[in-house]
Design an enzyme around this catalytic site. Sequence first.
Site, PDB file in Angstrom:
ATOM      1  N   PHE A  59       0.835  -1.195   0.000  1.00 40.37           N
ATOM      2  CA  PHE A  59       0.000   0.000   0.000  1.00 40.37           C
ATOM      3  C   PHE A  59       0.872   1.247   0.000  1.00 40.37           C
ATOM      4  O   PHE A  59       1.723   1.407   0.875  1.00 40.37           O
ATOM      5  CB  PHE A  59      -0.882  -0.053   1.253  1.00 40.37           C
ATOM      6  CG  PHE A  59      -1.940   0.983   1.320  1.00 40.37           C
ATOM      7  CD1 PHE A  59      -1.748   2.132   2.067  1.00 40.37           C
ATOM      8  CD2 PHE A  59      -3.125   0.821   0.635  1.00 40.37           C
ATOM      9  CE1 PHE A  59      -2.723   3.095   2.142  1.00 40.37           C
ATOM     10  CE2 PHE A  59      -4.114   1.781   0.707  1.00 40.37           C
ATOM     11  CZ  PHE A  59      -3.915   2.918   1.457  1.00 40.37           C
ATOM     12  N   CYS A  60       0.711   2.101  -0.973  1.00 33.56           N
ATOM     13  CA  CYS A  60       1.407   3.378  -1.073  1.00 33.56           C
ATOM     14  C   CYS A  60       2.937   3.158  -1.092  1.00 33.56           C
ATOM     15  O   CYS A  60       3.432   2.414  -1.910  1.00 33.56           O
ATOM     16  CB  CYS A  60       0.953   4.314   0.040  1.00 33.56           C
ATOM     17  SG  CYS A  60       1.200   6.055  -0.361  1.00 33.56           S
ATOM     18  N   VAL A  61       3.685   3.756  -0.190  1.00 36.45           N
ATOM     19  CA  VAL A  61       5.136   3.580  -0.177  1.00 36.45           C
ATOM     20  C   VAL A  61       5.486   2.120   0.100  1.00 36.45           C
ATOM     21  O   VAL A  61       6.465   1.594  -0.437  1.00 36.45           O
ATOM     22  CB  VAL A  61       5.802   4.520   0.854  1.00 36.45           C
ATOM     23  CG1 VAL A  61       7.281   4.214   0.991  1.00 36.45           C
ATOM     24  CG2 VAL A  61       5.600   5.960   0.450  1.00 36.45           C
TER      25      VAL A  61
END
Length: 92
Positions: A47-49
């Site tokens: 998720f994301c980074v």
Amino acid sequence: MFLISWRSAVPEIGHLTWNDYLNLGPLKAIDVVREIAGIDKIHALGFCVGGTILSCAAGVLAARGEDKLLTLTLAHHHDRLQRHRRYRAPDR
């Protein structure tokens, strides 16, 4: 379900390299999950980074010929994505 979270570098871990970060983070976590669950391959969600870090880990696994991921899903935070979609560059 197992969950890990990435961490921004602080002085105590500032000496770690990107390889260290991958080996001590997602690659280690994948092995621990496989061992605890008694399975050969896992489903992974980044998720994301965390998705960026996980995709790098998946690349390392592929380069090593290690088939430990059954699926890999990468996601992005919806609100942030919506803000990017609404942005329009000024007319020149």
